[in-house]
Design a protein around this motif. Structure first.
Motif: not given
Length: 128
Positions: A51, A58, A71
């Motif tokens: 990411i 991502p 994340s």
């Protein structure tokens, strides 16, 4: 220099979930793309997900895309790997990594040449 510290690994039953965290430190860590590799016993290290810091873009390996999500905490310094519906074949040491290339380039490179910084790894064991 960039320092990466993983946490969140452990033992979980098949079908369960885990969330791995990677805390990054150092003046320049935001210059890098962050991500995860894993290595099972007797196997090569394989790409899992990556990411970007700035826009959170991502890229997740096809083999885990339906179950894993990456994340980042853009206000802070952490990257996360949410792993759901874990299976025995997910058992591995999971390594946080920092590299200069975009996330979609990560699967195309050997980890040894791609990654600039590694964490120490965290063990994930899935019991069947």
């Amino acid at each position: 220099q960039v320092q990466l510290v993983e946490s969140g690994g452990g033992l979980v039953q098949a079908g369960g979930s885990l969330r791995l965290s990677c805390a990054a430190a150092g003046r320049t860590f935001r210059r890098y793309t962050m991500g995860w590799f894993r290595q099972a016993p007797g196997k090569e290290r394989e790409f899992v997900a990556a990411i970007t810091w700035n826009d959170g873009r991502p890229y997740v390996a096809d083999s885990v895309k339906a179950r894993f999500t990456i994340s980042r905490d853009n206000a802070g310094n952490a990257v996360y790997l949410q792993m759901n519906s874990l299976q025995a074949e997910d058992t591995a040491i999971y390594y946080c990594a920092a590299a200069s290339l975009s996330p979609d380039s990560w699967p195309l490179r050997e980890p040894g040449t791609l990654v600039s910084y590694w964490g120490q790894g965290t063990q994930v064991t899935v019991s069947s």
